[in-house]
Write a protein that holds these residues in place. Structure first.
Motif, PDB file in Angstrom:
ATOM      1  N   GLU A  41     -49.893  98.716  27.715  1.00  0.00           N
ATOM      2  CA  GLU A  41     -50.710  99.541  28.612  1.00  0.00           C
ATOM      3  C   GLU A  41     -50.156 100.955  28.689  1.00  0.00           C
ATOM      4  OE1 GLU A  41     -51.502  97.995  32.518  1.00  0.00           O
ATOM      5  OE2 GLU A  41     -52.018  96.023  31.737  1.00  0.00           O
TER       6      GLU A  41
ATOM      7  N   THR B 221     -58.869 100.058  29.265  1.00  0.00           N
ATOM      8  CA  THR B 221     -59.825  99.226  29.988  1.00  0.00           C
ATOM      9  C   THR B 221     -60.021  97.897  29.275  1.00  0.00           C
ATOM     10  OG1 THR B 221     -60.941 101.174  30.871  1.00  0.00           O
ATOM     11  CG2 THR B 221     -62.186  99.109  30.869  1.00  0.00           C
ATOM     12  N   LEU B 222     -60.106  97.926  27.949  1.00  0.00           N
ATOM     13  CA  LEU B 222     -60.251  96.687  27.181  1.00  0.00           C
ATOM     14  C   LEU B 222     -59.069  95.752  27.400  1.00  0.00           C
ATOM     15  CD1 LEU B 222     -61.680  97.995  23.794  1.00  0.00           C
ATOM     16  CD2 LEU B 222     -62.859  96.579  25.479  1.00  0.00           C
ATOM     17  N   ILE B 223     -57.870  96.317  27.444  1.00  0.00           N
ATOM     18  CA  ILE B 223     -56.671  95.498  27.640  1.00  0.00           C
ATOM     19  C   ILE B 223     -56.628  94.940  29.057  1.00  0.00           C
ATOM     20  CG2 ILE B 223     -54.149  95.559  27.798  1.00  0.00           C
ATOM     21  CD1 ILE B 223     -54.260  97.643  25.494  1.00  0.00           C
TER      22      ILE B 223
ATOM     23  N   THR C  33     -58.880  94.479  31.332  1.00  0.00           N
ATOM     24  CA  THR C  33     -59.958  93.580  31.753  1.00  0.00           C
ATOM     25  C   THR C  33     -60.141  92.368  30.836  1.00  0.00           C
ATOM     26  OG1 THR C  33     -61.616  94.857  30.544  1.00  0.00           O
ATOM     27  CG2 THR C  33     -61.227  95.470  32.850  1.00  0.00           C
ATOM     28  N   SER C  34     -59.289  92.218  29.845  1.00  0.00           N
ATOM     29  CA  SER C  34     -59.474  91.131  28.885  1.00  0.00           C
ATOM     30  C   SER C  34     -59.059  89.781  29.466  1.00  0.00           C
ATOM     31  CB  SER C  34     -58.671  91.404  27.615  1.00  0.00           C
ATOM     32  OG  SER C  34     -57.290  91.228  27.870  1.00  0.00           O
ATOM     33  N   ASP C  35     -59.657  88.739  28.916  1.00  0.00           N
ATOM     34  CA  ASP C  35     -59.259  87.380  29.289  1.00  0.00           C
ATOM     35  C   ASP C  35     -57.800  87.136  28.923  1.00  0.00           C
ATOM     36  OD1 ASP C  35     -61.771  86.788  30.291  1.00  0.00           O
ATOM     37  OD2 ASP C  35     -62.469  85.869  28.421  1.00  0.00           O
ATOM     38  N   THR C  36     -57.367  87.712  27.813  1.00  0.00           N
ATOM     39  CA  THR C  36     -55.981  87.543  27.387  1.00  0.00           C
ATOM     40  C   THR C  36     -55.023  88.099  28.427  1.00  0.00           C
ATOM     41  OG1 THR C  36     -56.630  87.663  25.062  1.00  0.00           O
ATOM     42  CG2 THR C  36     -54.306  88.045  25.562  1.00  0.00           C
TER      43      THR C  36
ATOM     44  N   ARG D  38     -55.550  88.427  31.599  1.00  0.00           N
ATOM     45  CA  ARG D  38     -55.566  87.512  32.751  1.00  0.00           C
ATOM     46  C   ARG D  38     -54.743  86.267  32.452  1.00  0.00           C
ATOM     47  NH1 ARG D  38     -60.579  89.893  33.363  1.00  0.00           N
ATOM     48  NH2 ARG D  38     -61.723  88.479  32.004  1.00  0.00           N
TER      49      ARG D  38
END
Length: 93
Positions: A46, A57-59, A61-64, A66
């Motif tokens: 990040e 934002t992609l990182i 908010t990603s499922d990964t 989380r």
């Protein structure tokens, strides 16, 4: 492919120092689990992509991301505190 990471080295070093200041070193440091290392690596990624808002934002908010936080048993409060410290926010106690 050139990442131009050399120009970011000093900023990354400063953010790493900030992150390390969040640890307490008044006793032996226990080994971090692989899940915690995954979490720390995610925070470093990040930092590296901070200037690229789309990628960040992609990182974030990603499922990964989380899953990484869940596996490391990181609370939302802990996550946000570390992110603010890495950004250098002065209002972090």
């Amino acid at each position: 492919l050139k990442l131009n990471i050399g120009a970011e080295t000093r900023r990354i070093e400063q953010k790493l120092t900030t992150l390390l200041r969040t640890f307490t070193f008044n006793r032996p440091v226990p080994s971090l689990t692989s899940a915690r290392w995954d979490f720390i690596a995610m925070l470093f990624v990040e930092c590296v992509v901070e200037s690229d808002q789309t990628m960040k934002t992609l990182i974030v908010t990603s499922d990964t991301a989380r899953d990484v936080c869940a596996n490391a048993e990181v609370t939302n409060e802990e996550l946000e505190l570390l992110r603010r410290r890495l950004r250098g926010d002065d209002d972090v106690a």
